[in-house]
Design a protein around this motif. Structure first.
Motif, PDB file in Angstrom:
ATOM      1  N   LEU A  19       0.867  -1.180   0.000  1.00  0.00           N
ATOM      2  CA  LEU A  19       0.000   0.000   0.000  1.00  0.00           C
ATOM      3  C   LEU A  19       0.903   1.228   0.000  1.00  0.00           C
ATOM      4  O   LEU A  19       1.537   1.541   1.004  1.00  0.00           O
ATOM      5  CB  LEU A  19      -0.901  -0.015   1.246  1.00  0.00           C
ATOM      6  N   GLY A  20       0.972   1.907  -1.146  1.00  0.00           N
ATOM      7  CA  GLY A  20       1.931   3.000  -1.334  1.00  0.00           C
ATOM      8  C   GLY A  20       3.127   2.447  -2.074  1.00  0.00           C
ATOM      9  O   GLY A  20       3.761   1.491  -1.608  1.00  0.00           O
ATOM     10  N   ARG A  23       8.857   6.269  -3.227  1.00  0.00           N
ATOM     11  CA  ARG A  23      10.314   6.189  -3.219  1.00  0.00           C
ATOM     12  C   ARG A  23      10.862   4.971  -2.461  1.00  0.00           C
ATOM     13  O   ARG A  23      11.673   4.216  -2.971  1.00  0.00           O
ATOM     14  CB  ARG A  23      10.857   7.503  -2.622  1.00  0.00           C
ATOM     15  N   ILE A  24      10.398   4.767  -1.230  1.00  0.00           N
ATOM     16  CA  ILE A  24      11.044   3.750  -0.406  1.00  0.00           C
ATOM     17  C   ILE A  24      10.620   2.327  -0.805  1.00  0.00           C
ATOM     18  O   ILE A  24      11.286   1.355  -0.426  1.00  0.00           O
ATOM     19  CB  ILE A  24      10.808   4.014   1.106  1.00  0.00           C
ATOM     20  N   ASP A  47      -1.853   6.694  -7.422  1.00  0.00           N
ATOM     21  CA  ASP A  47      -1.332   7.043  -8.754  1.00  0.00           C
ATOM     22  C   ASP A  47      -1.398   5.779  -9.625  1.00  0.00           C
ATOM     23  O   ASP A  47      -0.615   4.842  -9.444  1.00  0.00           O
ATOM     24  CB  ASP A  47       0.122   7.530  -8.594  1.00  0.00           C
ATOM     25  N   LEU A  50       1.837   4.643 -11.461  1.00  0.00           N
ATOM     26  CA  LEU A  50       2.854   4.105 -10.556  1.00  0.00           C
ATOM     27  C   LEU A  50       2.470   2.691 -10.129  1.00  0.00           C
ATOM     28  O   LEU A  50       3.311   1.783 -10.120  1.00  0.00           O
ATOM     29  CB  LEU A  50       2.988   5.033  -9.337  1.00  0.00           C
ATOM     30  N   LEU A  82       3.189   1.750   3.134  1.00  0.00           N
ATOM     31  CA  LEU A  82       4.247   2.694   2.747  1.00  0.00           C
ATOM     32  C   LEU A  82       3.646   4.012   2.282  1.00  0.00           C
ATOM     33  O   LEU A  82       4.133   4.621   1.322  1.00  0.00           O
ATOM     34  CB  LEU A  82       5.075   2.094   1.606  1.00  0.00           C
ATOM     35  N   THR A  83       2.580   4.416   2.949  1.00  0.00           N
ATOM     36  CA  THR A  83       1.940   5.687   2.599  1.00  0.00           C
ATOM     37  C   THR A  83       2.486   6.787   3.526  1.00  0.00           C
ATOM     38  O   THR A  83       3.183   6.494   4.494  1.00  0.00           O
ATOM     39  CB  THR A  83       0.402   5.560   2.745  1.00  0.00           C
ATOM     40  N   HIS A  91      -4.932   3.554   7.662  1.00  0.00           N
ATOM     41  CA  HIS A  91      -4.614   2.440   6.756  1.00  0.00           C
ATOM     42  C   HIS A  91      -4.320   1.152   7.526  1.00  0.00           C
ATOM     43  O   HIS A  91      -4.746   0.067   7.128  1.00  0.00           O
ATOM     44  CB  HIS A  91      -3.421   2.824   5.873  1.00  0.00           C
ATOM     45  N   GLN A 105       5.409   1.090   8.168  1.00  0.00           N
ATOM     46  CA  GLN A 105       6.664   1.851   8.178  1.00  0.00           C
ATOM     47  C   GLN A 105       6.714   2.854   9.330  1.00  0.00           C
ATOM     48  O   GLN A 105       5.702   3.421   9.719  1.00  0.00           O
ATOM     49  CB  GLN A 105       6.777   2.655   6.880  1.00  0.00           C
ATOM     50  N   ARG A 177       7.109  15.435  -4.851  1.00  0.00           N
ATOM     51  CA  ARG A 177       5.852  15.099  -4.161  1.00  0.00           C
ATOM     52  C   ARG A 177       6.107  14.221  -2.930  1.00  0.00           C
ATOM     53  O   ARG A 177       5.298  14.164  -2.014  1.00  0.00           O
ATOM     54  CB  ARG A 177       4.843  14.458  -5.108  1.00  0.00           C
ATOM     55  N   SER A 178       7.248  13.530  -2.941  1.00  0.00           N
ATOM     56  CA  SER A 178       7.614  12.702  -1.807  1.00  0.00           C
ATOM     57  C   SER A 178       8.131  13.583  -0.659  1.00  0.00           C
ATOM     58  O   SER A 178       8.070  13.196   0.516  1.00  0.00           O
ATOM     59  CB  SER A 178       8.677  11.703  -2.285  1.00  0.00           C
ATOM     60  N   ARG A 182       6.232  15.538   3.652  1.00  0.00           N
ATOM     61  CA  ARG A 182       7.227  15.412   4.733  1.00  0.00           C
ATOM     62  C   ARG A 182       7.584  16.729   5.389  1.00  0.00           C
ATOM     63  O   ARG A 182       8.043  16.765   6.520  1.00  0.00           O
ATOM     64  CB  ARG A 182       8.529  14.888   4.138  1.00  0.00           C
ATOM     65  N   ASP A 196      10.935  12.280  11.702  1.00  0.00           N
ATOM     66  CA  ASP A 196      10.946  11.185  10.717  1.00  0.00           C
ATOM     67  C   ASP A 196      12.280  10.424  10.757  1.00  0.00           C
ATOM     68  O   ASP A 196      12.337   9.265  11.180  1.00  0.00           O
ATOM     69  CB  ASP A 196      10.676  11.806   9.337  1.00  0.00           C
ATOM     70  N   TYR A 266      19.586   8.287   0.332  1.00  0.00           N
ATOM     71  CA  TYR A 266      19.497   9.667   0.819  1.00  0.00           C
ATOM     72  C   TYR A 266      20.892  10.191   1.148  1.00  0.00           C
ATOM     73  O   TYR A 266      21.770   9.426   1.574  1.00  0.00           O
ATOM     74  CB  TYR A 266      18.631   9.735   2.086  1.00  0.00           C
TER      75      TYR A 266
HETATM   76  N1  NAD Z   1      12.805   3.260   6.753  1.00  0.00           N
HETATM   77  C1  NAD Z   1      13.220   4.328   6.107  1.00  0.00           C
HETATM   78  O1  NAD Z   1      14.379   4.660   6.149  1.00  0.00           O
HETATM   79  C2  NAD Z   1      12.247   5.107   5.286  1.00  0.00           C
HETATM   80  C3  NAD Z   1      12.722   5.886   4.226  1.00  0.00           C
HETATM   81  C4  NAD Z   1      11.804   6.570   3.469  1.00  0.00           C
HETATM   82  C5  NAD Z   1      10.456   6.505   3.773  1.00  0.00           C
HETATM   83  N2  NAD Z   1      10.023   5.791   4.831  1.00  0.00           N
HETATM   84  C6  NAD Z   1       8.597   5.762   5.211  1.00  0.00           C
HETATM   85  O2  NAD Z   1       7.856   5.117   4.182  1.00  0.00           O
HETATM   86  C7  NAD Z   1       6.625   5.801   3.962  1.00  0.00           C
HETATM   87  C8  NAD Z   1       6.561   6.237   2.505  1.00  0.00           C
HETATM   88  O3  NAD Z   1       7.632   7.115   2.204  1.00  0.00           O
HETATM   89  P1  NAD Z   1       8.110   7.408   0.708  1.00  0.00           P
HETATM   90  O4  NAD Z   1       9.380   8.151   0.810  1.00  0.00           O
HETATM   91  O5  NAD Z   1       8.058   6.194  -0.133  1.00  0.00           O
HETATM   92  O6  NAD Z   1       6.942   8.418   0.271  1.00  0.00           O
HETATM   93  P2  NAD Z   1       6.390   8.724  -1.182  1.00  0.00           P
HETATM   94  O7  NAD Z   1       5.657  10.006  -1.074  1.00  0.00           O
HETATM   95  O8  NAD Z   1       7.503   8.613  -2.189  1.00  0.00           O
HETATM   96  O9  NAD Z   1       5.386   7.526  -1.447  1.00  0.00           O
HETATM   97  C9  NAD Z   1       4.120   7.430  -0.844  1.00  0.00           C
HETATM   98  C10 NAD Z   1       3.176   6.809  -1.847  1.00  0.00           C
HETATM   99  O10 NAD Z   1       1.907   6.639  -1.231  1.00  0.00           O
HETATM  100  C11 NAD Z   1       0.917   6.898  -2.200  1.00  0.00           C
HETATM  101  N3  NAD Z   1      -0.344   7.216  -1.526  1.00  0.00           N
HETATM  102  C12 NAD Z   1      -0.697   8.349  -0.886  1.00  0.00           C
HETATM  103  N4  NAD Z   1      -1.946   8.236  -0.381  1.00  0.00           N
HETATM  104  C13 NAD Z   1      -2.374   6.989  -0.721  1.00  0.00           C
HETATM  105  C14 NAD Z   1      -3.587   6.274  -0.476  1.00  0.00           C
HETATM  106  N5  NAD Z   1      -4.592   6.830   0.215  1.00  0.00           N
HETATM  107  N6  NAD Z   1      -3.694   5.031  -0.965  1.00  0.00           N
HETATM  108  C15 NAD Z   1      -2.675   4.471  -1.676  1.00  0.00           C
HETATM  109  N7  NAD Z   1      -1.501   5.105  -1.927  1.00  0.00           N
HETATM  110  C16 NAD Z   1      -1.354   6.337  -1.457  1.00  0.00           C
HETATM  111  C17 NAD Z   1       1.482   8.067  -2.993  1.00  0.00           C
HETATM  112  O11 NAD Z   1       0.863   8.201  -4.257  1.00  0.00           O
HETATM  113  C18 NAD Z   1       2.962   7.692  -3.080  1.00  0.00           C
HETATM  114  O12 NAD Z   1       3.258   6.963  -4.252  1.00  0.00           O
HETATM  115  C19 NAD Z   1       6.593   6.943   4.977  1.00  0.00           C
HETATM  116  O13 NAD Z   1       5.931   6.554   6.146  1.00  0.00           O
HETATM  117  C20 NAD Z   1       8.052   7.172   5.291  1.00  0.00           C
HETATM  118  O14 NAD Z   1       8.340   7.713   6.531  1.00  0.00           O
HETATM  119  C21 NAD Z   1      10.905   5.072   5.599  1.00  0.00           C
END
Ligand code: NAD
Length: 368
Positions: A19-20, A23-24, A47, A50, A82-83, A91, A105, A177-178, A182, A196, A266
């Motif tokens: 779900l999501g 990036r990560i 999206d 995606l 991963l939202t 969620h 996450q 957008r990511s 944040r 975060d 990063y």
């Molecule tokens: N462990 C780590 O080091 C690490 C690193 C980065 C991100 N994260 C965590 O992972 C999560 C996602 O981060 P990211 O960087 O991938 O963010 P991102 O913005 O790149 O991705 C989030 C995705 O969720 C989708 N989304 C948003 N609302 C939605 C919904 N209602 N239903 C379905 N999809 C939906 C978006 O379209 C997007 O593609 C966050 O909680 C972040 O803190 C953790």
């Protein structure tokens, strides 16, 4: 074939829905793709392009854009969430109530009340639930923990962490957008650095110590990136551990935005030092790879031992963490972090925010 659906029953094969897919997800997919008893069965992202791209990339059978469709799919045992943070609670609760195991996450939620509601849903439904924090799976951190527990540095007394944020544009591309949610106070729950990224560091502060953190103090510098967008750094966080033995720790964040940090991910140089009564451990890298030092060095009795053979790619922490969730589901054990541990780390993060905002030392117990 799945031997038992839902709950803590033993499963042979774990079918995961993402779900999501942002990036990560590039790294989070690794553990499920590499595990011989797991598969990414479906993906869901608002999206559609995606979602379709990820499904093709990972060989997933279904690509959804609506949460209800993902959760209604009977071919999914577990959901990897991963939202953005502000959507996590809703969620996670929906997924648990749909009878799915949940890997959420970090940071798990924006507030303790939200996390409590998620944990209550896990208890009510009997579904497995973990909060995924990857630093605890980073091989040099795991080795450091093994050494600490074996008494290699005597009694652990202090954890010191240093993070240098480097020049933007190096490392991997992070879509605008990511970054948008944040840095927006309405959705991020706290700063991208001290809430975060900080969640990892607060968990590390707890991970190596036999006692919990009791009090924190923080200086955080905020600057405005643009309309409704804020960045928190530099920052200096210190804490005191509970118990009769005096133990302290600190985390320093440097916003060195002109510094070139070599990184495949990063642009963050993370270093960690664990001081014991008889020795010291240095972990010299994590997300980035600023210098070619041994990833782990142990000092004791006038001698140093350097570890050169540990896996150091940051991606390994995601792969190992994904695999651990699958193994936990297959065996019926709980995967870390459980709700209680995640709550302590979240309370730590919230105490840091409160300390910086109110300019005073904050007891974690104040958070409730
Ligand atoms: N462990 C780590 O080091 C690490 C690193 C980065 C991100 N994260 C965590 O992972 C999560 C996602 O981060 P990211 O960087 O991938 O963010 P991102 O913005 O790149 O991705 C989030 C995705 O969720 C989708 N989304 C948003 N609302 C939605 C919904 N209602 N239903 C379905 N999809 C939906 C978006 O379209 C997007 O593609 C966050 O909680 C972040 O803190 C953790």
């Amino acid at each position: 074939m799945t031997q038992a659906q839902g709950g803590r029953g033993v499963r042979d094969r774990v079918r995961v829905g993402f779900l999501g897919c942002g990036r990560i997800a590039d790294l989070q997919c690794l553990g499920y793709r590499d595990h011989p008893h797991a598969e990414i069965r479906a993906v869901c992202d608002v999206d559609p392009e995606l979602a379709a791209r990820r499904a093709a990339e990972w060989g997933a059978a279904a690509a959804y854009t609506r949460l209800e469709d993902l959760l209604g799919d009977p071919e999914i045992d577990a959901v990897e969430i991963l939202t953005p943070h502000h959507l996590h609670a809703a969620h996670a609760i929906a997924a648990l109530e749909a009878g799915k195991a949940v890997s959420l996450q970090k940071p798990p939620t924006l507030t303790l009340a939200e996390l409590d509601a998620v944990c209550a849903a896990a208890r009510r439904t009997g579904q497995p639930f973990r909060v995924f924090e990857n630093f605890m799976y980073y091989p040099p951190h795991r080795k450091a923990k093994e050494l600490v527990e074996a008494g290699a540095i005597g009694e652990p007394l202090s954890v010191r962490i240093k993070t240098a944020a480097g020049r933007l544009g190096d490392g991997w591309a992070v879509p605008a957008r990511s970054m948008a949610w944040r840095t927006d106070p309405r959705t991020c729950g706290g700063g991208p650095t001290t809430f975060d990224h900080g969640y990892h560091c607060y968990h590390m502060a707890r991970f190596f110590m036999p006692v919990e953190v009791e009090r924190v103090h923080a200086f955080v510098h905020w600057f405005r990136l643009g309309e409704g967008a804020w960045y928190d750094g530099p920052a200096l966080v210190s804490w005191k551990y509970a118990g009769d033995v005096p133990r302290y720790g600190s985390w320093e964040v440097i916003a060195s935005l002109g510094l070139r940090v070599r990184s495949r991910y990063y642009v963050s140089d993370d270093r960690l030092e664990i001081h014991g009564s008889e020795g010291v451990i240095w972990v010299n890298r994590c997300t980035g790879q600023l210098l070619e030092e041994p990833s782990l060095v142990l000092y004791r009795d006038g001698e140093t031992r350097a570890f050169h053979d540990l896996e150091t790619d940051w991606a390994a922490s995601f792969r190992l963490g994904g695999m651990d969730f699958v193994d936990a589901l297959r065996s019926g054990r709980a995967a870390p972090q459980d709700g209680e541990s995640a709550r302590r780390t979240l309370a730590f993060a919230l105490a840091v925010g409160r300390s910086a905002a109110e300019g005073r030392e904050v007891a974690i117990a104040e958070l409730g």
